[in-house]
Design a protein around this motif. Structure first.
Motif, mmCIF file in Angstrom:
data_model
loop_
_atom_site.group_PDB
_atom_site.id
_atom_site.type_symbol
_atom_site.label_atom_id
_atom_site.label_comp_id
_atom_site.label_asym_id
_atom_site.label_seq_id
_atom_site.Cartn_x
_atom_site.Cartn_y
_atom_site.Cartn_z
ATOM 1 N N LYS A 42 0.836 -1.207 0.000
ATOM 2 C CA LYS A 42 0.000 0.000 0.000
ATOM 3 C C LYS A 42 0.873 1.260 0.000
ATOM 4 C CE LYS A 42 -3.695 2.590 0.612
ATOM 5 N NZ LYS A 42 -4.595 2.884 -0.513
ATOM 6 N N LYS A 43 1.906 1.260 0.831
ATOM 7 C CA LYS A 43 2.832 2.402 0.858
ATOM 8 C C LYS A 43 3.541 2.564 -0.482
ATOM 9 C CE LYS A 43 4.168 2.721 5.739
ATOM 10 N NZ LYS A 43 5.340 2.627 6.645
ATOM 11 N N PHE A 44 3.951 1.454 -1.059
ATOM 12 C CA PHE A 44 4.658 1.478 -2.340
ATOM 13 C C PHE A 44 3.786 2.078 -3.439
ATOM 14 C CE2 PHE A 44 5.494 -0.967 -6.341
ATOM 15 C CZ PHE A 44 6.674 -0.336 -6.679
ATOM 16 N N LEU A 45 2.489 1.771 -3.404
ATOM 17 C CA LEU A 45 1.580 2.251 -4.441
ATOM 18 C C LEU A 45 1.117 3.689 -4.215
ATOM 19 C CD1 LEU A 45 -0.640 -0.947 -4.874
ATOM 20 C CD2 LEU A 45 1.170 -0.144 -6.416
ATOM 21 N N GLU A 94 12.420 0.673 -4.201
ATOM 22 C CA GLU A 94 11.642 1.054 -3.016
ATOM 23 C C GLU A 94 10.975 -0.172 -2.410
ATOM 24 O OE1 GLU A 94 7.690 3.576 -1.650
ATOM 25 O OE2 GLU A 94 8.480 3.871 -3.678
ATOM 26 N N LEU A 95 10.353 -0.994 -3.235
ATOM 27 C CA LEU A 95 9.693 -2.204 -2.734
ATOM 28 C C LEU A 95 10.709 -3.153 -2.123
ATOM 29 C CD1 LEU A 95 7.013 -3.685 -2.438
ATOM 30 C CD2 LEU A 95 7.396 -4.708 -4.701
ATOM 31 N N ALA A 96 11.889 -3.241 -2.718
ATOM 32 C CA ALA A 96 12.960 -4.083 -2.175
ATOM 33 C C ALA A 96 13.327 -3.629 -0.765
ATOM 34 C CB ALA A 96 14.185 -4.027 -3.078
ATOM 35 N N GLY A 97 13.385 -2.297 -0.559
ATOM 36 C CA GLY A 97 13.681 -1.764 0.766
ATOM 37 C C GLY A 97 12.614 -2.132 1.777
ATOM 38 N N ARG A 98 11.356 -2.037 1.382
ATOM 39 C CA ARG A 98 10.249 -2.346 2.293
ATOM 40 C C ARG A 98 10.199 -3.842 2.616
ATOM 41 N NH1 ARG A 98 7.599 2.295 2.892
ATOM 42 N NH2 ARG A 98 7.510 3.787 1.155
ATOM 43 N N ILE A 99 10.427 -4.686 1.621
ATOM 44 C CA ILE A 99 10.414 -6.139 1.843
ATOM 45 C C ILE A 99 11.565 -6.549 2.760
ATOM 46 C CG2 ILE A 99 10.692 -8.389 0.726
ATOM 47 C CD1 ILE A 99 7.924 -7.092 0.311
ATOM 48 N N PRO A 398 -1.925 3.784 6.783
ATOM 49 C CA PRO A 398 -1.754 3.886 5.322
ATOM 50 C C PRO A 398 -3.009 3.535 4.528
ATOM 51 C CG PRO A 398 0.153 2.816 6.310
ATOM 52 C CD PRO A 398 -0.874 2.960 7.394
ATOM 53 N N PHE A 399 -3.930 2.762 5.144
ATOM 54 C CA PHE A 399 -5.141 2.353 4.428
ATOM 55 C C PHE A 399 -6.281 3.365 4.554
ATOM 56 C CE2 PHE A 399 -2.950 -1.700 4.869
ATOM 57 C CZ PHE A 399 -3.146 -2.252 3.610
ATOM 58 N N TYR A 400 -6.247 4.200 5.572
ATOM 59 C CA TYR A 400 -7.373 5.126 5.739
ATOM 60 C C TYR A 400 -6.953 6.601 5.828
ATOM 61 C CZ TYR A 400 -6.262 4.950 10.790
ATOM 62 O OH TYR A 400 -5.637 5.019 12.018
ATOM 63 N N LYS A 401 -5.662 6.881 5.815
ATOM 64 C CA LYS A 401 -5.220 8.276 5.882
ATOM 65 C C LYS A 401 -4.241 8.552 4.755
ATOM 66 C CE LYS A 401 -3.435 11.803 8.982
ATOM 67 N NZ LYS A 401 -2.874 12.132 10.308
ATOM 68 N N ASP A 402 -4.699 9.327 3.789
ATOM 69 C CA ASP A 402 -3.855 9.700 2.653
ATOM 70 C C ASP A 402 -3.280 11.093 2.923
ATOM 71 O OD1 ASP A 402 -2.650 10.275 0.262
ATOM 72 O OD2 ASP A 402 -4.328 9.641 -0.984
ATOM 73 N N GLU A 403 -1.973 11.164 3.173
ATOM 74 C CA GLU A 403 -1.329 12.442 3.465
ATOM 75 C C GLU A 403 -0.900 13.193 2.207
ATOM 76 O OE1 GLU A 403 1.818 11.347 6.091
ATOM 77 O OE2 GLU A 403 0.489 11.185 7.836
ATOM 78 N N GLY A 404 -1.203 12.615 1.061
ATOM 79 C CA GLY A 404 -0.919 13.311 -0.190
ATOM 80 C C GLY A 404 0.497 13.155 -0.703
ATOM 81 N N ARG A 405 1.266 12.250 -0.097
ATOM 82 C CA ARG A 405 2.680 12.153 -0.459
ATOM 83 C C ARG A 405 2.907 11.438 -1.791
ATOM 84 N NH1 ARG A 405 6.052 9.626 2.497
ATOM 85 N NH2 ARG A 405 7.736 11.134 2.592
ATOM 86 N N LYS A 406 1.834 10.881 -2.361
ATOM 87 C CA LYS A 406 1.951 10.317 -3.710
ATOM 88 C C LYS A 406 2.290 11.411 -4.727
ATOM 89 C CE LYS A 406 -0.432 7.233 -6.933
ATOM 90 N NZ LYS A 406 -1.657 6.468 -7.219
ATOM 91 N N LEU A 407 2.047 12.651 -4.339
ATOM 92 C CA LEU A 407 2.396 13.810 -5.161
ATOM 93 C C LEU A 407 3.851 13.751 -5.618
ATOM 94 C CD1 LEU A 407 1.522 16.685 -6.186
ATOM 95 C CD2 LEU A 407 2.342 17.554 -3.989
#
Length: 501
Positions: A42-45, A94-99, A398-407
């Motif tokens: 979810k964070k990655f996406l 990024e996903l490699a770091g999270r995994i 991460p599932f219910y609060k979008d801080e807008g960082r996908k920007l």
């Protein structure tokens, strides 16, 4: 005959209970890993890398994966080297770091169970030790800071794993000192080796050497521990030397004391301006008392939620009340906590993430709530359910609060596609820079383009603050050409080309 039958029946029941407990434990670990992987994806996406440190750790991973560069003047590369393994097999960096963080988070939970079980065996029955070990691990699994670290692009679960492993091995070595000398010495060496790998991940894990020395109190064990540490950290020191970098532990100590470190083509240049601070006992004493205040004000609220502080308080109260009976347990846990706190308060900065490696010990003390409320089982289960529910909900942000960082991801992709001639980017934090694949600078004059968004807090970092102004106002000021404007949710990001370029 009847006695034999009863004995055999009892053994069968014990085996069944053991199998059931192992099954429960394994299921819990698998479910937790699935939970963390979901958060990571979810964070990655829909999110972005956590901090400036993430940028550097992942850049080291990218460069080490292709054999370009393996070390950094300030950041320890151990976590990045693990990340590069997953990057090499095709995962996004990024996903490699999270995994990587998720896997070492799981490893830390397993170690917390094993370590706490062995500690509690000092004063409790085997059954009680298993329960307390499982409870310690369960409590750790839903500490929001630990969940965050386990799904992050930062090295904190990796360093916690090796720190816990080193302490665990030295503790087991102490128990073997009179049983099996060979096992005792091998475990001491392995404890040092684990500490050495942890040190390459985060320099403060060197503290495991002091803990090992206190646990074993044996000259040969200490020597072997040092030898293990030396051999496991040697490749890092050789690579650092070859690439003209200082070991991270020295660089960070200099930075903590306000010194300047600059990298040049010839290697590192250190500008010593405050040598009095480095060698002055008064400066360390001042740091110690200042950090006690800062820990209470900033680090503790960031590390533990109020519900976890509450159950820690009950567990701590039980330990103090029954000190005569539980002093062996208390001494073991407090040895680790004391060494860790003293180092951080005297030398390091006090941030919540610095204390993630001692969360296992905090949860060990917290698990004693099970014994303290033994007569009030319904109350215990209610408190446990209440604490878990609150903290699981908090961890699911991460599932219910979008801080807008996908920007930042959207902007990075745009820059990669439309700003191919631009190589260096100035922005307060290197988030869009990371996703664009460009290089980051904190000096606006050196940059080809500037990236400023409404998510940034530039003045707090002492950087030039470019307010998100209307387009016509920007043209009137004439300090930069506004190339594009990107919007996501309620946030705005603008890419500027400075007039000097």
């Amino acid at each position: 005959m009847q006695d034999t039958l009863q004995k055999n029946t009892g053994n069968i029941n014990i085996k069944r209970n053991s199998i059931g407990f192992i099954f429960t434990l394994t299921t819990f670990f698998i479910l937790w890993l699935g939970f963390i992987v979901l958060i990571s994806i979810k964070k990655f996406l829909d999110d972005a890398i956590e901090s400036t440190d993430s940028y550097f750790y992942l850049k080291i991973a990218e460069k080490s994966a292709v054999g370009e560069k393996f070390t950094h003047p300030v950041y320890s590369p151990g976590y990045s080297w693990f990340v590069s393994i997953f990057y090499k097999i095709g995962l996004d960096i990024e996903l490699a770091g999270r995994i990587t963080s998720a896997i070492f988070g799981l490893g830390t939970l397993v170690l917390t169970y094993l370590f706490s079980k062995e500690i509690f065996l000092l004063n409790f029955t085997r059954y009680e030790s298993h329960i307390l070990g499982f409870l310690s691990s369960s409590l750790l699994s839903f500490v929001p800071k630990f969940v965050w670290a386990s799904s992050s692009t930062l090295p904190y679960t990796t360093s916690t794993f090796f720190f816990t492993l080193s302490c665990f091995l030295s503790f087991i070595a102490r128990k073997k000192i009179y049983e099996n000398k060979i096992s005792f010495l091998i475990l001491s060496f392995l404890s040092g080796a684990a500490g050495g790998i942890g040190y390459v991940v985060r320099p403060e894990i060197i503290l495991s050497l002091f803990i090992s020395a206190i646990f074993t109190r044996n000259f040969y064990a200490i020597l072997l521990s040092l030898l293990g540490f030396f051999f496991s950290s040697l490749p890092y020191h050789i690579l650092s030397f070859n690439e003209g970098n200082l070991p991270s532990i020295i660089s960070k100590l200099l930075l903590y004391k306000g010194e300047k470190i600059k990298t040049t083509s010839e290697g590192i240049k250190i500008k010593i301006e405050n040598s009095g601070k480095i060698f002055s006992p008064n400066s360390y004493l001042k740091t110690f008392f200042s950090n006690i205040h800062l820990f209470h004000k900033y680090a503790l609220p960031g590390l533990l939620t109020s519900s976890y502080i509450f159950i820690f308080g009950i567990g701590f109260l039980h330990l103090v009340k029954h000190w005569e009976k539980l002093k062996d347990i208390g001494k073991t846990i407090f040895t680790i906590l004391t060494v860790w706190f003293l180092f951080n308060f005297i030398i390091a900065i006090v941030a919540d993430y610095f204390f993630i490696p001692i969360l296992p010990q905090i949860c060990m003390i917290s698990s004693l709530i099970f014994i303290e409320l033994d007569k009030y089982k319904k109350t215990f289960w209610f408190i446990l359910f209440f604490v878990f529910s609150l903290n699981v909900f908090y961890s699911l942000r991460p599932f219910y609060k979008d801080e807008g960082r996908k920007l930042y991801k959207i902007a990075g992709k745009w820059i990669a596609e439309n700003g191919k001639e631009s190589k260096i980017i100035f922005e307060p934090f290197p988030f869009a820079t990371f996703y664009s694949g460009k290089e980051w600078t904190t000096t606006p004059e050196k940059a080809d383009i500037w990236v400023i968004s409404s998510l940034d807090h530039t003045s707090g970092r002492g950087k030039p603050e470019l307010i998100i102004l209307p387009q016509d106002k920007i043209r009137d000021l004439g300090f930069a050409e506004n190339i594009t404007e990107i919007k996501y949710k309620n946030h705005i990001l603008r890419v500027f080309k400075p007039k000097t370029k």
